[in-house]
Design a protein around this motif. Structure first.
Motif, mmCIF file in Angstrom:
data_model
loop_
_atom_site.group_PDB
_atom_site.id
_atom_site.type_symbol
_atom_site.label_atom_id
_atom_site.label_comp_id
_atom_site.label_asym_id
_atom_site.label_seq_id
_atom_site.Cartn_x
_atom_site.Cartn_y
_atom_site.Cartn_z
ATOM 1 N N GLN A 16 8.824 2.190 10.562
ATOM 2 C CA GLN A 16 10.173 1.099 10.305
ATOM 3 C C GLN A 16 10.917 1.511 9.219
ATOM 4 O OE1 GLN A 16 7.612 -2.568 10.688
ATOM 5 N NE2 GLN A 16 6.723 -1.895 12.696
ATOM 6 N N HIS A 17 10.178 2.120 8.313
ATOM 7 C CA HIS A 17 10.865 2.090 7.065
ATOM 8 C C HIS A 17 10.607 3.809 6.533
ATOM 9 C CE1 HIS A 17 10.919 -2.027 6.398
ATOM 10 N NE2 HIS A 17 9.929 -2.047 6.813
ATOM 11 N N PRO A 18 11.636 4.538 7.325
ATOM 12 C CA PRO A 18 11.442 6.084 7.238
ATOM 13 C C PRO A 18 11.812 6.562 5.770
ATOM 14 C CG PRO A 18 13.259 5.524 8.476
ATOM 15 C CD PRO A 18 12.469 4.331 8.330
ATOM 16 N N GLU A 19 12.232 5.655 4.746
ATOM 17 C CA GLU A 19 12.346 5.989 3.533
ATOM 18 C C GLU A 19 11.397 6.206 2.670
ATOM 19 O OE1 GLU A 19 12.740 1.831 3.701
ATOM 20 O OE2 GLU A 19 13.321 3.276 4.817
ATOM 21 N N THR A 20 10.000 5.722 3.296
ATOM 22 C CA THR A 20 8.778 5.294 2.571
ATOM 23 C C THR A 20 8.490 6.897 2.305
ATOM 24 O OG1 THR A 20 8.335 3.533 3.614
ATOM 25 C CG2 THR A 20 6.517 4.442 2.696
ATOM 26 N N ASP A 21 7.799 7.211 1.137
ATOM 27 C CA ASP A 21 7.313 8.406 0.615
ATOM 28 C C ASP A 21 5.799 8.302 0.569
ATOM 29 O OD1 ASP A 21 6.855 10.801 -0.380
ATOM 30 O OD2 ASP A 21 7.867 10.417 -2.553
ATOM 31 N N ILE A 22 5.025 8.910 1.532
ATOM 32 C CA ILE A 22 3.697 9.057 1.174
ATOM 33 C C ILE A 22 3.288 10.250 1.379
ATOM 34 C CG2 ILE A 22 3.249 6.631 2.024
ATOM 35 C CD1 ILE A 22 2.366 7.859 4.854
ATOM 36 N N SER A 23 4.339 11.367 1.118
ATOM 37 C CA SER A 23 4.154 12.726 1.230
ATOM 38 C C SER A 23 3.116 13.431 0.445
ATOM 39 C CB SER A 23 5.708 13.348 0.901
ATOM 40 O OG SER A 23 5.892 13.210 -0.527
ATOM 41 N N SER A 24 2.802 12.873 -0.561
ATOM 42 C CA SER A 24 1.594 13.368 -1.285
ATOM 43 C C SER A 24 0.095 13.339 -0.565
ATOM 44 C CB SER A 24 1.413 12.303 -2.718
ATOM 45 O OG SER A 24 0.935 11.370 -2.380
ATOM 46 N N LEU A 25 0.077 12.569 0.347
ATOM 47 C CA LEU A 25 -1.502 12.343 1.132
ATOM 48 C C LEU A 25 -1.310 13.487 2.123
ATOM 49 C CD1 LEU A 25 -3.524 10.233 0.983
ATOM 50 C CD2 LEU A 25 -2.560 9.189 2.817
ATOM 51 N N ARG A 26 -2.193 14.397 1.957
ATOM 52 C CA ARG A 26 -2.302 15.548 2.716
ATOM 53 C C ARG A 26 -3.793 15.380 4.173
ATOM 54 N NH1 ARG A 26 1.782 16.698 3.165
ATOM 55 N NH2 ARG A 26 1.261 18.406 4.400
ATOM 56 N N LEU A 35 0.894 -1.245 0.265
ATOM 57 C CA LEU A 35 -0.013 0.034 0.074
ATOM 58 C C LEU A 35 0.874 1.217 0.081
ATOM 59 C CD1 LEU A 35 -2.642 1.339 0.048
ATOM 60 C CD2 LEU A 35 -2.726 1.130 2.605
ATOM 61 N N ALA A 36 1.865 1.253 0.746
ATOM 62 C CA ALA A 36 2.631 2.489 0.710
ATOM 63 C C ALA A 36 3.535 2.682 -0.449
ATOM 64 C CB ALA A 36 3.908 2.184 1.937
ATOM 65 N N ARG A 37 3.665 1.502 -1.117
ATOM 66 C CA ARG A 37 4.569 1.495 -2.519
ATOM 67 C C ARG A 37 3.518 2.129 -3.575
ATOM 68 N NH1 ARG A 37 6.920 -3.495 -1.107
ATOM 69 N NH2 ARG A 37 5.283 -4.666 -2.282
ATOM 70 N N ARG A 92 0.509 8.736 -6.151
ATOM 71 C CA ARG A 92 0.389 10.239 -5.502
ATOM 72 C C ARG A 92 -0.810 10.767 -5.173
ATOM 73 N NH1 ARG A 92 4.887 10.816 -3.207
ATOM 74 N NH2 ARG A 92 4.916 12.771 -3.498
ATOM 75 N N PRO A 93 -1.824 9.990 -4.459
ATOM 76 C CA PRO A 93 -3.002 10.739 -3.992
ATOM 77 C C PRO A 93 -2.850 11.730 -2.887
ATOM 78 C CG PRO A 93 -2.633 8.525 -2.848
ATOM 79 C CD PRO A 93 -1.545 8.952 -3.799
ATOM 80 N N ASN A 94 -3.822 12.687 -2.695
ATOM 81 C CA ASN A 94 -3.656 13.672 -1.901
ATOM 82 C C ASN A 94 -4.632 13.449 -0.719
ATOM 83 O OD1 ASN A 94 -5.742 14.522 -3.697
ATOM 84 N ND2 ASN A 94 -5.677 16.521 -2.961
ATOM 85 N N LYS A 95 -5.755 12.635 -1.144
ATOM 86 C CA LYS A 95 -6.775 12.300 -0.194
ATOM 87 C C LYS A 95 -7.004 10.977 0.011
ATOM 88 C CE LYS A 95 -8.982 16.980 -0.510
ATOM 89 N NZ LYS A 95 -10.094 17.808 -0.876
ATOM 90 N N GLY A 96 -7.641 10.576 0.997
ATOM 91 C CA GLY A 96 -7.874 8.997 1.059
ATOM 92 C C GLY A 96 -8.902 8.576 1.905
ATOM 93 N N ALA A 97 -9.291 7.510 1.932
ATOM 94 C CA ALA A 97 -10.446 6.920 3.240
ATOM 95 C C ALA A 97 -10.230 5.502 3.230
ATOM 96 C CB ALA A 97 -11.795 7.006 2.261
ATOM 97 N N GLY A 98 -10.428 5.161 4.504
ATOM 98 C CA GLY A 98 -10.076 3.815 5.045
ATOM 99 C C GLY A 98 -10.559 3.669 6.647
ATOM 100 N N VAL A 99 -10.569 2.530 7.127
ATOM 101 C CA VAL A 99 -10.701 2.112 8.480
ATOM 102 C C VAL A 99 -9.538 2.158 9.322
ATOM 103 C CG1 VAL A 99 -12.687 0.732 7.795
ATOM 104 C CG2 VAL A 99 -10.371 -0.147 8.220
#
Length: 549
Positions: free
Chosen positions: A295-305, A267-269, A275-282
């Motif tokens: 645990q993996h600080p190199e993970t890039d999920i920065s697009s999500l606001r 999911l992180a990949r 590059r979504p900016n919004k999301g929805a989940g439980v």
């Protein structure tokens, strides 16, 4: 004096239909796209292509004998083809029926028969699971397989014909003469998760879907526009992905669909790639993603606001961690299958900041204008919106069901209002704060204890990954809370230490005496804590319970 004459409106009576959402998305927003996760990356299609494929699917279904009102089921993940079915089936006058792939087999076959599904579209990766269910689905005549199948599916004694999705749509026209329908006609249906008794069917109209799409797109709700790319983690088989597919075609927002790749790492990949900016989940999904990023600080999920979190109460500690560590705002929402599903969303009012803003954000949210709400006391009286009076929430509105499909359940409805089964308070400015479910509230010595409040406090402890609190019988007090906890890897904390952690956060008499350590909290098909199972495990003596006096 004669009474004034009521004059007719001069407005055009244009029906609110799913076909208009489809046409809007594929024409005015033809360049918006749906991105679907694959095992090795992503695949994309613009909305013009999705619209043409929807037309081809409608031709294919009509060729299989699907007629207005027929139910076409899906047994699929969130992906491009599922979106095409969402649009094509109701636009042609049939009824789209996503089957919850996580329900028990006997529930799934019951639902398919109760809905009288005639066609099922199945993802190839789910074929082994579906093959075992098919013999019990007595009304199904056609199965359409999307993508490569993990195993062959044999026709059931000649009763069922199997088709390949791609070949079935090949050479079909990319346009369809979409019919003008009654906006109150059935367009889609979903069944409740059925934690008690058989699941119940909720049938959405074209009108309700259109209005819900408009409603959730408003700035004070999900604030959706063509500038957005929406990460739809919440499954399309769970209350229609909270309305995101239809809202996307209404507004032109692009969609990011994770398919079956929902574990934290893939999911992180996918977030990094799409590059979504919004999301929805439980909450459990967001918790898993946060742990992975730590645990993996190199993970890039920065697009999500920002992301909407619902389905169950989100621990305040998780909301604050997302904001402080990741710069992502989690927005609490409340809803249910019967409410299409969004009923409230928690954005702090303009001008609120600091802890004042958190007071609003930690609620379940403010009701939008189309959702009327009231609180009912135990004596049947309507309670005031004062932020203190606790009662059962009842709602009504244009996207709220007034009955169940072929199932008379008068206990669920009260004078035209839906009884939600949720217990809580409403502030004077319309913010809902839930304290429990009617069936889960702990009645101890004539007083109520909120299991949700105890859970939230426990999950704020750094050693606790999950906490679930249920009522168990007690000879003296009638009921007392049993706290079950899941510890983070490598963490150690005693039950007595957790009791002391709760001291001062809740009244002393509310602190649990009974504790159990679990490897994982059992969950329902939609990711909620399964308190019914926990109560049964306790009653059957299956839990190792530590009693601290």
């Amino acid at each position: 004096m004669p009474s004034p004459q009521v004059i007719p409106s001069t407005m055009q009576a244009v029906p609110l239909l799913v076909r208009r959402l489809l046409e809007n998305g594929m024409t005015l927003h033809s360049g918006s796209e749906v991105v679907t996760a694959t095992g090795g990356g992503t695949r994309s299609a613009d909305y013009a292509t999705v619209g043409r494929n929807a037309a081809a699917l409608a031709h294919a279904l009509a060729g299989l004998g699907v007629r207005p009102g027929d139910r076409v089921a899906t047994f699929m993940w969130n992906n491009q083809e599922h979106l095409e079915a969402y649009l094509a089936v109701p636009a042609m006058g049939a009824v789209i029926h996503p089957l919850n792939i996580r329900l028990f087999p006997e529930q799934l076959t019951y639902i398919a028969d109760h809905a009288e599904d005639t066609v099922v579209i199945v993802d190839g990766s789910l074929l082994p699971v579906f093959a075992a269910l098919l013999p019990g689905m007595r009304t199904v005549r056609h199965v359409i397989v999307n993508g490569e199948a993990d195993s062959p599916l044999l026709p059931d004694g000649g009763r069922v014909t199997v088709h390949d999705y791609g070949r079935l749509l090949a050479d079909r026209p990319g346009t369809y003469d979409w019919p003008d329908l009654d906006e109150n006609q059935a367009a889609a249906m979903c069944y409740t998760s059925g934690t008690t008794g058989n699941p119940k069917g909720v049938v959405y109209s074209h009108r309700s879907l259109y209005l819900h799409s408009l409603g959730i797109s408003l700035p004070d709700l999900m604030n959706i526009s063509a500038a957005d790319r929406l990460l739809a983690i919440v499954p399309q088989f769970h209350a229609q992905a909270w309305g995101l597919p239809y809202a996307a075609f209404l507004t032109g927002a692009s969609l990011a669909m994770p398919d079956r790749f929902l574990a934290p790492a893939p999911l992180a990949r996918f977030i990094a790639a799409s590059r979504p900016n919004k999301g929805a989940g439980v909450p459990t999904v967001w918790q898993g993603l946060a742990d992975h990023v730590r645990q993996h600080p190199e993970t890039d999920i920065s697009s999500l606001r920002e992301a909407v979190v619902g389905g169950s109460s989100c621990p305040p500690s998780l909301m604050r961690a997302y904001e402080d560590e990741l710069g992502i705002r989690l927005l609490h929402a409340w809803g249910m299958t019967e409410v299409s599903p969004l009923g409230a969303l928690a954005r702090a009012p303009e001008g609120a900041d600091g802890e004042g803003a958190w007071r609003y954000r930690l609620s379940q949210g403010r009701f939008p204008a189309p959702v009327e709400a009231r609180l009912m006391g135990q004596d049947g009286a309507v309670l005031p919106w004062d932020g203190r009076s606790v009662g059962e929430l009842e709602v009504r509105g244009p996207w709220i069901t007034g009955s169940y499909h072929l199932d008379d359940d008068p206990e669920k409805f009260h004078d035209g209002w839906l009884r939600t089964g949720d217990v809580g308070t409403i502030s004077a400015d319309g913010f809902l704060t839930l304290t429990d479910r009617v069936k889960d509230v702990i009645k101890s010595g004539g007083e109520w204890i909120s299991s949700v409040e105890l859970e939230n406090h426990l999950m704020a402890h750094p050693a606790v990954a999950e906490a679930c609190v249920v009522a168990v019988p007690d000879d003296k007090w009638g009921e007392r809370p049993l706290a079950t906890v899941v510890l983070r890897d490598g963490s150690g904390v005693t039950h007595d230490e957790l009791r002391r952690f709760l001291a001062g956060k809740v009244a002393a008499w509310q602190v649990p005496e009974r504790w159990a350590l679990l490897g994982a909290v059992p969950k329902t098909s939609v990711g909620k804590f399964d308190k019914k199972t926990l109560r049964k495990q306790y009653a059957d003596g299956e839990l190792a319970v530590d009693v601290i006096s």
